[in-house]
Design an enzyme around this catalytic site. Structure first.
Site, PDB file in Angstrom:
ATOM      1  CD  GLN A   1       2.651   3.523   3.318  1.00 25.45           C
ATOM      2  OE1 GLN A   1       2.624   4.181   2.434  1.00 25.45           O
ATOM      3  NE2 GLN A   1       3.756   3.998   3.549  1.00 25.45           N
TER       4      GLN A   1
ATOM      5  CG  HIS B   1       4.376  -2.226   5.271  1.00 26.54           C
ATOM      6  ND1 HIS B   1       3.868  -0.668   5.893  1.00 26.54           N
ATOM      7  CD2 HIS B   1       2.511  -2.733   5.352  1.00 26.54           C
ATOM      8  CE1 HIS B   1       3.282   0.059   5.695  1.00 26.54           C
ATOM      9  NE2 HIS B   1       1.955  -1.709   5.869  1.00 26.54           N
TER      10      HIS B   1
ATOM     11  CG  ASN C   1      -2.045  -1.266   1.298  1.00 26.30           C
ATOM     12  OD1 ASN C   1      -1.819  -1.326   0.247  1.00 26.30           O
ATOM     13  ND2 ASN C   1      -2.177  -1.699   2.431  1.00 26.30           N
TER      14      ASN C   1
ATOM     15  CG  HIS D   1       0.277  -5.937   3.709  1.00 27.42           C
ATOM     16  ND1 HIS D   1      -0.518  -5.926   5.213  1.00 27.42           N
ATOM     17  CD2 HIS D   1       0.381  -4.917   3.767  1.00 27.42           C
ATOM     18  CE1 HIS D   1      -0.800  -4.395   5.628  1.00 27.42           C
ATOM     19  NE2 HIS D   1       0.185  -3.850   3.895  1.00 27.42           N
TER      20      HIS D   1
END
Length: 115
Positions: free
Chosen positions: A95, A101, A88, A103
């Site tokens: 986000q 990051h 995101n 997922h």
């Protein structure tokens, strides 16, 4: 590293996490708010606000994040059945932690479109 960033604090050990896999430069840990039976977050230990910034600054690190995501899926037992990787980027993409990051989501059938 930012002392105000949640994920930087996890990397520093100031906040505990259930680690799935770790290298010198990348950390994979279980999401505290899982959206599927398997929900792992994969982050670079160095702070980048989003995936595009990381990829532009260090393409090799971006590749390591993806490789670690695959390893986390294997460790979590979803590599054969299938899993989704999601980055995101920005507020409109939901986000909420501005440290890049990935997922790793699996353990159930995914729908499309995702959002």
């Amino acid at each position: 590293m930012s002392s105000e960033c949640l994920f930087c604090r996890i990397v520093a050990g100031a906040i505990p996490a259930k680690v799935v896999h770790e290298t010198d430069t990348v950390l994979a840990f279980q999401d505290v708010n899982p959206q599927a039976p398997t929900h792992v977050l994969v982050i670079p230990k160095e702070h980048y606000p989003d995936a595009a910034t990381m990829a532009n600054a260090d393409p090799a690190l971006a590749g390591e994040v993806l490789a670690t995501a695959g390893e986390a899926a294997k460790i979590s037992g979803v590599d054969a059945s299938g899993y989704r990787l999601v980055f995101n980027t920005g507020a409109d993409a939901t986000q909420t932690v501005f440290h890049v990051h990935c997922h790793v989501i699996g353990g159930r059938a995914m729908t499309w479109p995702p959002g």
